[in-house]
Design an enzyme around this catalytic site. Structure first.
Site, mmCIF file in Angstrom:
data_model
loop_
_atom_site.group_PDB
_atom_site.id
_atom_site.type_symbol
_atom_site.label_atom_id
_atom_site.label_comp_id
_atom_site.label_asym_id
_atom_site.label_seq_id
_atom_site.Cartn_x
_atom_site.Cartn_y
_atom_site.Cartn_z
ATOM 1 N N MET A 120 -4.087 4.728 -0.975
ATOM 2 C CA MET A 120 -4.990 5.021 0.217
ATOM 3 C C MET A 120 -5.821 6.310 -0.244
ATOM 4 O O MET A 120 -7.062 6.356 0.473
ATOM 5 C CB MET A 120 -4.125 5.673 1.259
ATOM 6 N N GLU B 3 -0.522 4.774 -5.515
ATOM 7 C CA GLU B 3 -0.443 3.453 -6.319
ATOM 8 C C GLU B 3 1.097 3.216 -6.675
ATOM 9 O O GLU B 3 1.575 2.008 -6.547
ATOM 10 C CB GLU B 3 -1.278 3.157 -7.397
ATOM 11 N N VAL C 116 0.849 -1.125 0.041
ATOM 12 C CA VAL C 116 0.045 -0.061 -0.129
ATOM 13 C C VAL C 116 0.745 1.218 0.049
ATOM 14 O O VAL C 116 1.830 1.264 0.636
ATOM 15 C CB VAL C 116 -1.022 0.023 1.121
ATOM 16 N N CYS C 117 0.454 2.202 -0.686
ATOM 17 C CA CYS C 117 0.994 3.502 -0.558
ATOM 18 C C CYS C 117 -0.056 4.478 -0.502
ATOM 19 O O CYS C 117 -1.188 4.257 -0.960
ATOM 20 C CB CYS C 117 2.014 3.611 -1.803
ATOM 21 N N ALA C 118 0.352 5.786 -0.825
ATOM 22 C CA ALA C 118 -0.680 6.995 -1.133
ATOM 23 C C ALA C 118 -1.586 6.947 -2.236
ATOM 24 O O ALA C 118 -2.702 6.935 -2.245
ATOM 25 C CB ALA C 118 0.129 8.288 -0.894
#
Length: 375
Positions: A100, A76, A72-74
């Site tokens: 996210m 993609e 997971v990141c901010a």
């Protein structure tokens, strides 16, 4: 091995069905500490992306073998790159599509129950933000309450139900997220309702939600009765639906109560908050099912992912409803205020129609946890 995208909708189902899930969150540590994917069976670790630029070999021992990993990141992009490196090490890897931001925007409809005359009540659960909104459907008509800015979700759901959106209501002037109420009403040709004490000098037309006002939905005449219930805002209004459900807005939650300070008037509004909770709500039927506008933690959700409890249960179990001494109540409420929501003043101004932000700016503003409650 190849990597596989996982949508926010798929992630939500895994969280609600309590499927074992291991998450590698590669955002900056402060972002992870502030807000992350949570759930009873969710395990996560945080290793910022910049620590992984030279490869993932040094962190493999922190990542369990033999089970899928979700990166997971901010937004993609970073998660795709890390997922590819993990796949090269032979791991089964997914990445969160849209990051996210997508998790923050996901809405999951849950049927709460059937209403008199073949009506239905749905709760839209925003797992990533803790927002709860509602749709009542009856005989081809729909009413929406406390809608988020993801307006297409409600419009499409109403279309699938064969219902025309006649009314859109907000329980109060929201200060932690952007309301989609006015936009939905304009798109559907419905009436937008707002508590007048929260809407002083707004530049748009609305119908005033006043104490005792009744709105009917469909031929089955499902009544929505407005109850003035200040404390979170000066205009906060609760609704009784079909003599069975209490939509409490941000006044009362499953395991907490609303905060009175988002207009900087905590000392003034804490008395209103107590009066609503300890007087107005005390007079209501304890059999009413409380449906709040937010939840705080995953433990507040039922097995189906909904947030709902009978009012009588909350008067027994919710600590915010069991502080008999008024001075102690005031001290506990004003002395335990959580951090202000991100951009809360701008949220108020957008919802008042006096500030404009484009869609991407709105998404950025809403990133982060729900901070509407006092626990």
């Amino acid at each position: 091995m190849s990597i596989t995208p996982m949508s926010a909708k798929q992630l939500a189902e895994k969280v609600i069905t309590k499927e074992n899930l291991f998450i590698l969150d590669v955002r900056n540590t402060d972002s992870y500490v502030d807000w992350k994917v949570e759930g009873e069976k969710v395990q996560s670790i945080n290793i910022p992306y910049f620590h992984l630029l030279d490869g993932v070999e040094a962190v493999l021992e922190q990542i369990p073998e033999g089970q899928p990993i979700l990166v997971v990141c901010a937004k993609e992009g970073s998660s795709v790159m890390v997922a590819e490196m993990l796949a090269e090490e032979g791991r089964e890897v997914f990445y969160l599509q849209g990051g996210m931001k997508a998790w923050s925007d996901n809405l999951r409809p849950v049927k709460i129950g059937d209403l008199n005359g073949n009506g239905e009540l749905y709760q839209f659960v925003r797992l990533g933000k803790g927002c709860l909104s509602y749709m009542i459907v009856s005989h081809g008509e729909a009413v929406i309450i406390d809608a988020t800015r993801m307006t297409d979700v409600y419009l499409e759901f109403a279309r699938l139900k064969g219902a025309e959106i006649k009314h859109v209501l907000d329980t109060h002037l929201h200060a932690d997220h952007i309301s989609g109420g006015r936009k939905i009403a304009e798109a559907a040709g419905g009436v937008y309702w707002l508590p007048p004490k929260d809407a002083v000098d707004v530049p748009f037309e609305y119908e005033p939600l006043e104490d005792g006002k009744k709105i009917t939905v469909g031929a089955s005449v499902i009544e929505i009765q407005a109850i003035y219930s200040p404390g979170h805002t000066i205009g906060s209004t609760s609704f009784i639906v079909d003599h069975s459900y209490l939509l409490s807005g941000d006044i009362l939650f499953v395991d907490s109560i609303g905060r009175p300070d988002l207009a900087g008037l905590a000392e003034d509004w804490v008395g209103d908050l107590r009066n609503t909770l300890y007087s107005r709500y005390k007079k209501l039927s304890k059999e009413l099912v409380v449906l709040p506008a937010h939840f705080m933690v995953m433990e507040e959700l039922n097995e189906d992912g909904s947030a709902a409890r009978k009012l009588g249960e909350l008067f027994k179990e919710n600590h915010g409803l069991n502080i008999e001494d008024e001075k102690e109540f005031r001290e506990k409420v004003t002395g335990n205020l959580p951090p202000q929501p991100n951009s809360y003043q701008e949220f108020r101004e957008i919802n008042l129609g006096i500030l404009e932000k484009d869609e991407e700016e709105q998404r950025e503003m809403e990133i982060g946890p729900n901070r509407c409650a006092i626990r």
